[in-house]
Design a protein around this motif. Structure first.
Motif, PDB file in Angstrom:
ATOM      1  N   ALA A  18      86.012 -51.291  42.750  1.00 20.68           N
ATOM      2  CA  ALA A  18      85.824 -49.882  43.099  1.00 20.68           C
ATOM      3  C   ALA A  18      84.336 -49.559  43.036  1.00 20.68           C
ATOM      4  CB  ALA A  18      86.588 -48.978  42.145  1.00 20.68           C
ATOM      5  N   ILE A  19      83.867 -48.853  44.049  1.00 25.61           N
ATOM      6  CA  ILE A  19      82.505 -48.339  44.075  1.00 25.61           C
ATOM      7  C   ILE A  19      82.642 -46.819  44.041  1.00 25.61           C
ATOM      8  CG2 ILE A  19      80.353 -48.239  45.372  1.00 25.61           C
ATOM      9  CD1 ILE A  19      81.373 -50.941  46.695  1.00 25.61           C
ATOM     10  N   VAL A  20      82.233 -46.235  42.923  1.00 20.42           N
ATOM     11  CA  VAL A  20      82.486 -44.817  42.647  1.00 20.42           C
ATOM     12  C   VAL A  20      81.159 -44.050  42.633  1.00 20.42           C
ATOM     13  CG1 VAL A  20      83.449 -43.189  40.977  1.00 20.42           C
ATOM     14  CG2 VAL A  20      84.510 -45.441  41.274  1.00 20.42           C
ATOM     15  N   THR A  21      81.100 -42.986  43.415  1.00 24.71           N
ATOM     16  CA  THR A  21      79.923 -42.121  43.452  1.00 24.71           C
ATOM     17  C   THR A  21      80.226 -40.863  42.641  1.00 24.71           C
ATOM     18  OG1 THR A  21      79.386 -42.933  45.661  1.00 24.71           O
ATOM     19  CG2 THR A  21      78.293 -40.907  44.955  1.00 24.71           C
ATOM     20  N   ILE A  22      79.291 -40.522  41.756  1.00 20.81           N
ATOM     21  CA  ILE A  22      79.450 -39.344  40.902  1.00 20.81           C
ATOM     22  C   ILE A  22      78.238 -38.433  41.085  1.00 20.81           C
ATOM     23  CG2 ILE A  22      79.643 -38.506  38.522  1.00 20.81           C
ATOM     24  CD1 ILE A  22      80.965 -41.198  37.864  1.00 20.81           C
ATOM     25  N   LYS A  23      78.516 -37.155  41.222  1.00 23.19           N
ATOM     26  CA  LYS A  23      77.474 -36.127  41.339  1.00 23.19           C
ATOM     27  C   LYS A  23      77.938 -34.909  40.547  1.00 23.19           C
ATOM     28  CE  LYS A  23      73.881 -34.060  43.323  1.00 23.19           C
ATOM     29  NZ  LYS A  23      72.727 -33.950  42.492  1.00 23.19           N
ATOM     30  N   ASP A  24      77.109 -34.443  39.626  1.00 20.72           N
ATOM     31  CA  ASP A  24      77.416 -33.264  38.810  1.00 20.72           C
ATOM     32  C   ASP A  24      78.777 -33.371  38.128  1.00 20.72           C
ATOM     33  OD1 ASP A  24      74.968 -32.128  39.557  1.00 20.72           O
ATOM     34  OD2 ASP A  24      75.855 -31.232  41.358  1.00 20.72           O
ATOM     35  N   ASP A  25      79.034 -34.532  37.538  1.00 16.66           N
ATOM     36  CA  ASP A  25      80.266 -34.791  36.780  1.00 16.66           C
ATOM     37  C   ASP A  25      81.532 -34.837  37.641  1.00 16.66           C
ATOM     38  OD1 ASP A  25      79.903 -35.558  34.146  1.00 16.66           O
ATOM     39  OD2 ASP A  25      81.065 -33.888  33.364  1.00 16.66           O
ATOM     40  N   LYS A  26      81.371 -34.966  38.933  1.00 18.39           N
ATOM     41  CA  LYS A  26      82.522 -35.028  39.849  1.00 18.39           C
ATOM     42  C   LYS A  26      82.486 -36.339  40.618  1.00 18.39           C
ATOM     43  CE  LYS A  26      83.899 -30.564  39.667  1.00 18.39           C
ATOM     44  NZ  LYS A  26      84.535 -30.313  38.428  1.00 18.39           N
ATOM     45  N   ILE A  27      83.664 -36.924  40.815  1.00 20.69           N
ATOM     46  CA  ILE A  27      83.787 -38.084  41.692  1.00 20.69           C
ATOM     47  C   ILE A  27      83.694 -37.551  43.117  1.00 20.69           C
ATOM     48  CG2 ILE A  27      85.294 -39.938  42.491  1.00 20.69           C
ATOM     49  CD1 ILE A  27      86.638 -39.840  39.683  1.00 20.69           C
ATOM     50  N   THR A  28      82.684 -37.993  43.845  1.00 24.69           N
ATOM     51  CA  THR A  28      82.496 -37.492  45.207  1.00 24.69           C
ATOM     52  C   THR A  28      82.916 -38.504  46.267  1.00 24.69           C
ATOM     53  OG1 THR A  28      80.190 -38.230  45.253  1.00 24.69           O
ATOM     54  CG2 THR A  28      80.624 -35.951  44.520  1.00 24.69           C
ATOM     55  N   ASN A  29      83.007 -39.779  45.884  1.00 25.20           N
ATOM     56  CA  ASN A  29      83.426 -40.800  46.841  1.00 25.20           C
ATOM     57  C   ASN A  29      83.916 -42.028  46.083  1.00 25.20           C
ATOM     58  OD1 ASN A  29      83.627 -41.687  49.657  1.00 25.20           O
ATOM     59  ND2 ASN A  29      82.134 -43.224  49.051  1.00 25.20           N
ATOM     60  N   VAL A  30      84.920 -42.686  46.646  1.00 23.51           N
ATOM     61  CA  VAL A  30      85.406 -43.950  46.095  1.00 23.51           C
ATOM     62  C   VAL A  30      85.636 -44.905  47.258  1.00 23.51           C
ATOM     63  CG1 VAL A  30      87.260 -45.118  44.835  1.00 23.51           C
ATOM     64  CG2 VAL A  30      86.510 -42.848  44.110  1.00 23.51           C
ATOM     65  N   GLU A  31      85.052 -46.073  47.149  1.00 22.53           N
ATOM     66  CA  GLU A  31      85.293 -47.141  48.116  1.00 22.53           C
ATOM     67  C   GLU A  31      86.022 -48.258  47.383  1.00 22.53           C
ATOM     68  OE1 GLU A  31      82.826 -50.419  50.750  1.00 22.53           O
ATOM     69  OE2 GLU A  31      81.752 -48.674  49.970  1.00 22.53           O
ATOM     70  N   LEU A  32      87.097 -48.756  47.978  1.00 16.32           N
ATOM     71  CA  LEU A  32      87.896 -49.801  47.348  1.00 16.32           C
ATOM     72  C   LEU A  32      87.825 -51.088  48.150  1.00 16.32           C
ATOM     73  CD1 LEU A  32      91.073 -47.677  46.552  1.00 16.32           C
ATOM     74  CD2 LEU A  32      89.214 -48.270  44.990  1.00 16.32           C
ATOM     75  N   LYS A  33      87.900 -52.202  47.423  1.00 16.75           N
ATOM     76  CA  LYS A  33      87.981 -53.525  48.046  1.00 16.75           C
ATOM     77  C   LYS A  33      89.028 -54.316  47.272  1.00 16.75           C
ATOM     78  CE  LYS A  33      83.184 -53.283  49.327  1.00 16.75           C
ATOM     79  NZ  LYS A  33      81.949 -53.956  49.541  1.00 16.75           N
ATOM     80  N   TYR A  34      89.732 -55.187  47.986  1.00 18.33           N
ATOM     81  CA  TYR A  34      90.756 -56.004  47.335  1.00 18.33           C
ATOM     82  C   TYR A  34      90.521 -57.460  47.703  1.00 18.33           C
ATOM     83  CZ  TYR A  34      95.178 -57.060  45.108  1.00 18.33           C
ATOM     84  OH  TYR A  34      96.128 -57.540  44.249  1.00 18.33           O
ATOM     85  N   PHE A  35      90.590 -58.334  46.714  1.00 19.28           N
ATOM     86  CA  PHE A  35      90.396 -59.762  46.917  1.00 19.28           C
ATOM     87  C   PHE A  35      91.645 -60.501  46.444  1.00 19.28           C
ATOM     88  CE2 PHE A  35      86.320 -57.800  46.734  1.00 19.28           C
ATOM     89  CZ  PHE A  35      85.560 -58.487  47.665  1.00 19.28           C
ATOM     90  N   ASP A  36      92.110 -61.427  47.265  1.00 22.14           N
ATOM     91  CA  ASP A  36      93.333 -62.153  46.914  1.00 22.14           C
ATOM     92  C   ASP A  36      93.064 -63.191  45.825  1.00 22.14           C
ATOM     93  OD1 ASP A  36      92.276 -64.468  48.136  1.00 22.14           O
ATOM     94  OD2 ASP A  36      93.454 -64.208  49.968  1.00 22.14           O
ATOM     95  N   GLU A  37      94.110 -63.921  45.467  1.00 22.74           N
ATOM     96  CA  GLU A  37      94.022 -64.894  44.377  1.00 22.74           C
ATOM     97  C   GLU A  37      93.010 -66.001  44.660  1.00 22.74           C
ATOM     98  OE1 GLU A  37      96.987 -66.341  47.300  1.00 22.74           O
ATOM     99  OE2 GLU A  37      96.608 -64.406  46.383  1.00 22.74           O
ATOM    100  N   GLU A  52      94.868 -44.000  50.802  1.00 21.08           N
ATOM    101  CA  GLU A  52      95.160 -42.736  50.114  1.00 21.08           C
ATOM    102  C   GLU A  52      94.570 -42.613  48.717  1.00 21.08           C
ATOM    103  OE1 GLU A  52      99.292 -41.704  50.172  1.00 21.08           O
ATOM    104  OE2 GLU A  52      99.357 -41.608  52.357  1.00 21.08           O
ATOM    105  N   LEU A  53      94.497 -43.720  47.984  1.00 19.89           N
ATOM    106  CA  LEU A  53      94.029 -43.608  46.603  1.00 19.89           C
ATOM    107  C   LEU A  53      92.595 -43.104  46.482  1.00 19.89           C
ATOM    108  CD1 LEU A  53      95.806 -46.570  44.807  1.00 19.89           C
ATOM    109  CD2 LEU A  53      96.193 -44.127  44.509  1.00 19.89           C
ATOM    110  N   PRO A  54      91.658 -43.521  47.337  1.00 14.46           N
ATOM    111  CA  PRO A  54      90.309 -42.953  47.196  1.00 14.46           C
ATOM    112  C   PRO A  54      90.308 -41.427  47.275  1.00 14.46           C
ATOM    113  CG  PRO A  54      90.223 -44.865  48.613  1.00 14.46           C
ATOM    114  CD  PRO A  54      91.681 -44.570  48.365  1.00 14.46           C
ATOM    115  N   LYS A  55      91.120 -40.871  48.155  1.00 15.52           N
ATOM    116  CA  LYS A  55      91.206 -39.412  48.281  1.00 15.52           C
ATOM    117  C   LYS A  55      91.767 -38.796  46.998  1.00 15.52           C
ATOM    118  CE  LYS A  55      92.232 -40.019  53.131  1.00 15.52           C
ATOM    119  NZ  LYS A  55      93.311 -40.070  54.101  1.00 15.52           N
ATOM    120  N   LYS A  56      92.775 -39.439  46.414  1.00 16.34           N
ATOM    121  CA  LYS A  56      93.361 -38.927  45.169  1.00 16.34           C
ATOM    122  C   LYS A  56      92.351 -38.955  44.027  1.00 16.34           C
ATOM    123  CE  LYS A  56      98.268 -40.024  45.743  1.00 16.34           C
ATOM    124  NZ  LYS A  56      99.386 -40.731  45.085  1.00 16.34           N
TER     125      LYS A  56
END
Length: 102
Positions: free
Chosen positions: A23-42, A63-67
């Motif tokens: 997860a790459i999470v961007t935070i501004k003023d104590d708020k999550i403003t963006n989340v980018e997700l990546k998934y890697f297999d076994e 959907e999860l980044p929006k949540k």
């Protein structure tokens, strides 16, 4: 003041026989403003959601980044049918928020 530093924070989930998430999470003023997700297999290969065919996993990926942003927390409901990948995304976001703590 606040709980988190402003910035972009990256973390990964636990690795198991299904792989891991980042997860790459961007935070501004104590708020999550963006989340980018990546998934890697076994095998460590990045999952390409343009060609991946399991619909619940695609739904979780989209959907999860929006949540995370809307609810401003890692503590969101998993996506039905994609529990394993949902849990990995949640773990990765939680770990990124731990890094971002003041």
């Amino acid at each position: 003041s606040g709980n988190y530093f402003d910035g972009v924070f990256q973390a990964k989930s636990k690795t198991d026989e299904h792989g891991y998430a980042i997860a790459i999470v961007t935070i501004k003023d104590d708020k999550i403003t963006n989340v980018e997700l990546k998934y890697f297999d076994e095998k460590g290969k990045k999952r390409d959601f343009e060609t991946y065919e399991y619909e619940p996993s695609i739904k979780a990926y989209k959907e999860l980044p929006k949540k995370f942003v809307m609810e401003n927390t890692y503590d969101v409901d998993t996506v039905t049918g994609a529990t394993i990948s949902s849990i990995k995304y949640i773990q990765a976001v939680k770990n990124a928020l731990e890094i971002a703590k003041r």
